[in-house]
Design a protein around this motif. Structure first.
Motif, PDB file in Angstrom:
ATOM      1  N   SER A 169       0.838  -1.211   0.000  1.00 12.87           N
ATOM      2  CA  SER A 169       0.000   0.000   0.000  1.00 12.87           C
ATOM      3  C   SER A 169       0.869   1.255   0.000  1.00 12.87           C
ATOM      4  O   SER A 169       0.580   2.218  -0.724  1.00 12.87           O
ATOM      5  N   SER A 170       1.947   1.249   0.778  1.00 11.94           N
ATOM      6  CA  SER A 170       2.835   2.421   0.821  1.00 11.94           C
ATOM      7  C   SER A 170       3.478   2.655  -0.539  1.00 11.94           C
ATOM      8  O   SER A 170       3.580   3.799  -1.013  1.00 11.94           O
ATOM      9  N   TYR A 171       3.915   1.574  -1.176  1.00 15.36           N
ATOM     10  CA  TYR A 171       4.564   1.664  -2.489  1.00 15.36           C
ATOM     11  C   TYR A 171       3.595   2.230  -3.532  1.00 15.36           C
ATOM     12  O   TYR A 171       3.943   3.125  -4.315  1.00 15.36           O
ATOM     13  N   MET A 172       2.343   1.722  -3.541  1.00 16.00           N
ATOM     14  CA  MET A 172       1.359   2.193  -4.524  1.00 16.00           C
ATOM     15  C   MET A 172       0.979   3.650  -4.284  1.00 16.00           C
ATOM     16  O   MET A 172       0.842   4.433  -5.233  1.00 16.00           O
ATOM     17  N   LEU A 173       0.811   4.031  -3.026  1.00 15.33           N
ATOM     18  CA  LEU A 173       0.448   5.422  -2.728  1.00 15.33           C
ATOM     19  C   LEU A 173       1.607   6.363  -3.057  1.00 15.33           C
ATOM     20  O   LEU A 173       1.386   7.507  -3.488  1.00 15.33           O
ATOM     21  N   TYR A 174       2.839   5.898  -2.879  1.00 15.24           N
ATOM     22  CA  TYR A 174       4.013   6.700  -3.250  1.00 15.24           C
ATOM     23  C   TYR A 174       4.045   6.936  -4.763  1.00 15.24           C
ATOM     24  O   TYR A 174       4.277   8.058  -5.231  1.00 15.24           O
ATOM     25  N   ILE A 175       3.787   5.868  -5.528  1.00 12.67           N
ATOM     26  CA  ILE A 175       3.776   6.011  -6.995  1.00 12.67           C
ATOM     27  C   ILE A 175       2.613   6.896  -7.432  1.00 12.67           C
ATOM     28  O   ILE A 175       2.739   7.692  -8.372  1.00 12.67           O
ATOM     29  N   ALA A 176       1.473   6.793  -6.740  1.00 11.76           N
ATOM     30  CA  ALA A 176       0.314   7.628  -7.093  1.00 11.76           C
ATOM     31  C   ALA A 176       0.648   9.111  -6.956  1.00 11.76           C
ATOM     32  O   ALA A 176       0.191   9.945  -7.745  1.00 11.76           O
ATOM     33  N   ARG A 177       1.450   9.452  -5.940  1.00  8.50           N
ATOM     34  CA  ARG A 177       1.835  10.861  -5.747  1.00  8.50           C
ATOM     35  C   ARG A 177       2.654  11.384  -6.915  1.00  8.50           C
ATOM     36  O   ARG A 177       2.638  12.579  -7.214  1.00  8.50           O
ATOM     37  N   LYS A 178       3.382  10.506  -7.602  1.00  9.48           N
ATOM     38  CA  LYS A 178       4.275  10.932  -8.681  1.00  9.48           C
ATOM     39  C   LYS A 178       3.599  10.913 -10.044  1.00  9.48           C
ATOM     40  O   LYS A 178       4.204  11.305 -11.036  1.00  9.48           O
ATOM     41  N   THR A 179       2.360  10.443 -10.111  1.00 13.43           N
ATOM     42  CA  THR A 179       1.650  10.390 -11.387  1.00 13.43           C
ATOM     43  C   THR A 179       0.523  11.409 -11.384  1.00 13.43           C
ATOM     44  O   THR A 179       0.289  12.105 -10.404  1.00 13.43           O
ATOM     45  N   ARG A 180      -0.207  11.469 -12.513  1.00 13.46           N
ATOM     46  CA  ARG A 180      -1.298  12.432 -12.629  1.00 13.46           C
ATOM     47  C   ARG A 180      -2.446  11.827 -13.422  1.00 13.46           C
ATOM     48  O   ARG A 180      -2.300  10.797 -14.054  1.00 13.46           O
ATOM     49  N   GLY A 181      -3.579  12.509 -13.413  1.00 10.81           N
ATOM     50  CA  GLY A 181      -4.741  12.082 -14.188  1.00 10.81           C
ATOM     51  C   GLY A 181      -5.347  10.793 -13.655  1.00 10.81           C
ATOM     52  O   GLY A 181      -5.330  10.488 -12.465  1.00 10.81           O
ATOM     53  N   GLN A 182      -5.897   9.981 -14.584  1.00  6.32           N
ATOM     54  CA  GLN A 182      -6.585   8.758 -14.206  1.00  6.32           C
ATOM     55  C   GLN A 182      -5.638   7.731 -13.606  1.00  6.32           C
ATOM     56  O   GLN A 182      -6.018   6.940 -12.746  1.00  6.32           O
TER      57      GLN A 182
END
Length: 675
Positions: A169-182
């Motif tokens: 969960s931490s890894y996915m939320l970290y990657i989500a912060r670095k991406t945008r849009g959908q």
């Protein structure tokens, strides 16, 4: 530990909800269901996770029924076996979930490999300990009364799984912060699903008599279904809608995997649909050769079959963007000519093939050239029929909400760049920031909601060419608007045509160098008196022949103070003053020809957009001249303008003379301001 029937009832409800929301994902995965290998792998691993979840729910439900009657001796083996399977399927849900997450990320880095190694290690150790548990209780045991007793290993097993879910969960939320849009939303959803499972697994440790882990799993799958699966499905529908709309000019459009031959077909032609050509398939090359044998005209079959080999298509594309060919297809009992255009998609992994019925064009051409003999070569290269957009805006006709797609991979590989609630207001705000100042009004008018809706009601497509400022340099762009196939959206494609425009200009300059030099002013580069006399003669000829000539106006200008500058600062300074005067006129009247007809005299022939905006443009010129005069910096030009009046004017010279008189009036006004 007291377990009642309520334990099983909660599990049954969870299982029913699980089947309802995940029925599509639990179905067998077909190759054509996934757009690419990554998508297929991701869908397959998620299905494995859902199957593991199903098995866990079943064992959890069975535990509630069996344990309520655990004191019955005949049920002891079943209770023990169910406990073993409970832990096996719990470990399996963790393993399959993390395999799905890694497949979803599609990142072959150390973090992903470490995560996979860790979960496999946990799974293998868990199975081994369950095997040993029969002889040396480590995870669980039963008392003499056959009461379930959690051992220390149970907490270690739960703890390892919680750590893995926490890391995921931490890894996915970290990657989500670095991406945008959908993508940001989907990564965050997967991360939150992991977090939910983790939290409910902690509750399961604290309260074994309640099926918390089952609740965590159902919440996690609901999150994935709502924000990942449904989002991807809706996005795919939008992609298909865009592709179908772009394919409206063609009988069919194919998107083909170069290596595997898997393909999708978009078609809007009822006549073509009647031939029952497959919409999807696994081998475009073999299936299309078979279709050529079935449907091509007997005289064209051998040629048609020879075109549909991977090696042939790759060779034909060497060194060029696209190639075209044509042959006849039997539609019913009637042969029709079709043109096929093949090009590479932006990802370099797919072919895009367009198929267009050109029978009417061939028939019309034959009628026009019936007295001539013309050999038609099947290998001739047609002009590209595809639009290569840099960005595509999918705009709701009613409320103006939109999604913008990057189009480095336009053909089937669109990537969301952004979205908004009001395309028109955002476009109006961006025009002053991006568009060349001389084109802003035109673009703003083009993108006005009411004007655009009206224009698209009368036309199949609507386009405009304009200039955009990129790194302080003007580049040419084209914006094309179409309606989506269902009529609910505008599809607005933006493409950079700067190279095309500049190449055309270079070709024109190369073809007309000598003639152009004779009509160019050597000092300023604008047209000279010879060019103006040719234009005046052409316009006069049209007027003499009774033609309803286009509306136009003439602006006559005179540069003030040129003699004074030559006398006091020298002829070099005077030449610079003349060049600055020409530049000012070209900048203001950007869509009309400017002529230098004397030492300090200029003429502008206003037409088109410049004629429509003539009052604004002459006002803009005079305001700039006043500023130059006040600051004593820049050219000071006296200007007079006169329009062509069809019922009154018989001579171009009459219009020129009126403009010349107004110029002298302006010259006096400028002198009075100075005095």
């Amino acid at each position: 530990m007291k377990v009642t029937m309520h334990y099983s009832i909660i599990g049954i409800l969870a299982l029913i909800l699980h089947f309802i929301i995940n029925r599509r994902a639990l179905k067998k995965i077909r190759v054509q269901d996934a757009a690419d290998k990554k998508g297929l792998k991701e869908a397959l691993f998620y299905r494995h996770f859902l199957i593991a979840v199903t098995c866990y729910f079943i064992t959890d439900i069975a535990w509630g029924f069996l344990y309520e009657h655990h004191e019955i001796p005949v049920l002891h083996p079943f209770v023990y076996s169910d406990a073993v399977f409970y832990f096996i399927f719990m470990f399996l849900t963790t393993l399959t979930w993390i395999r799905y997450v890694v497949a979803y990320l599609d990142k072959r880095n150390l973090r992903s490999k470490a995560l996979l190694y860790a979960v496999w290690t946990m799974f293998v150790l868990g199975i081994l300990y369950l095997m040993i548990n029969r002889f040396h209780p480590f995870i669980f045991s039963f008392s003499e009364d056959h009461e379930y007793i959690p051992e220390s290993g149970r907490y270690i097993a739960f703890g390892l799984q919680i750590i893995l879910y926490m890391v995921t969960s931490s890894y996915m939320l970290y990657i989500a912060r670095k991406t945008r849009g959908q993508e940001k939303t989907r990564y965050a959803a997967v991360g939150l699903a992991s977090l939910a499972i983790e939290i409910f697994q902690i509750f399961q440790i604290l309260s074994p008599a309640f099926p918390f882990y089952a609740m965590g799993l159902i919440i996690g799958t609901c999150v994935v279904h709502s924000f990942v699966e449904e989002g991807e499905r809706k996005e795919k529908e939008v992609y298909d809608n865009i592709a179908t709309s772009l394919a409206e000019d063609y009988e069919a459009m194919y998107y083909i995997d170069i290596e595997s031959g898997e393909y999708r077909e978009f078609s809007t032609s009822e006549e073509y649909d009647s031939m029952n050509v497959p919409m999807t398939g696994r081998d475009f090359y073999a299936e299309t050769r078979e279709n050529a044998r079935r449907y091509a005209h007997p005289d064209d079959r051998e040629f048609a079959e020879s075109l549909y080999y991977k090696e042939t298509m790759l060779k034909n594309l060497e060194g060029r963007r696209s190639y075209s060919y044509k042959y006849r297809i039997m539609v019913g009992d009637k042969p029709k000519y079709f043109r096929f255009t093949v090009m590479r998609a932006g990802d370099d992994k797919h072919f895009v093939l367009y198929e267009k019925d050109i029978d009417d064009e061939i028939t019309a051409e034959s009628m026009r050239l019936k007295d001539q003999k013309k050999n038609i070569t099947f290998g001739q290269i047609a002009e590209s029929l595809a639009s290569n957009y840099d960005a595509i805006y999918y705009v709701d006709v009613d409320d103006g909400s939109y999604v913008c797609y990057e189009s480095d991979h336009t053909y089937g590989q669109l990537e969301i760049r952004g979205s908004g609630d009001d395309f028109y207001s955002e476009a109006a705000g961006n025009i002053p920031k991006l568009v060349n100042k001389n084109d802003r009004d035109t673009v703003a008018e083009f993108l006005d909601r009411d004007r655009l809706t009206s224009a698209m009601g009368n036309h199949k497509r609507h386009s405009i060419d304009y200039r955009v400022m990129i790194n302080n340099r003007s580049q040419h762009f084209r914006m094309t608007v179409r309606r989506s196939s269902d009529g609910t959206h505008f599809i607005i494609g933006v493409e950079n045509i700067d190279a095309e425009v500049r190449k055309e200009k270079q070709v024109l300059r190369a073809l007309n160098t000598e003639k152009e030099l004779a009509r160019r002013d050597e000092l300023t580069g604008i047209k000279n008196k010879t060019a103006y006399m040719e234009l005046e003669k052409s316009v006069q000829s049209n007027m003499d022949n009774g033609m309803d000539y286009l509306p136009f106006a003439i602006v006559v200008c005179d540069a003030n103070n040129l003699k004074s500058i030559n006398d006091n600062e020298g002829h070099v300074a005077g030449d610079e003053y003349i060049k600055a005067s020409a530049e000012l006129l070209c900048d203001v009247f950007s869509h009309s020809p400017v002529f230098r007809v004397g030492g300090d005299e200029f003429v502008v022939f206003l037409r088109g957009n410049d004629f429509s905006a003539r009052d604004e443009l002459i006002g803009k010129l005079r305001r700039q001249v006043r500023r130059n005069q006040e600051m004593n910096n820049g050219p000071v030009l006296a200007a007079g303008m006169s329009e062509y009046v069809p019922d009154k004017d018989n001579m171009v010279s009459e219009i020129f003379d009126r403009a010349d008189r107004k110029m002298y009036e302006d010259k006096l006004d400028l002198k009075n301001i100075t005095d």
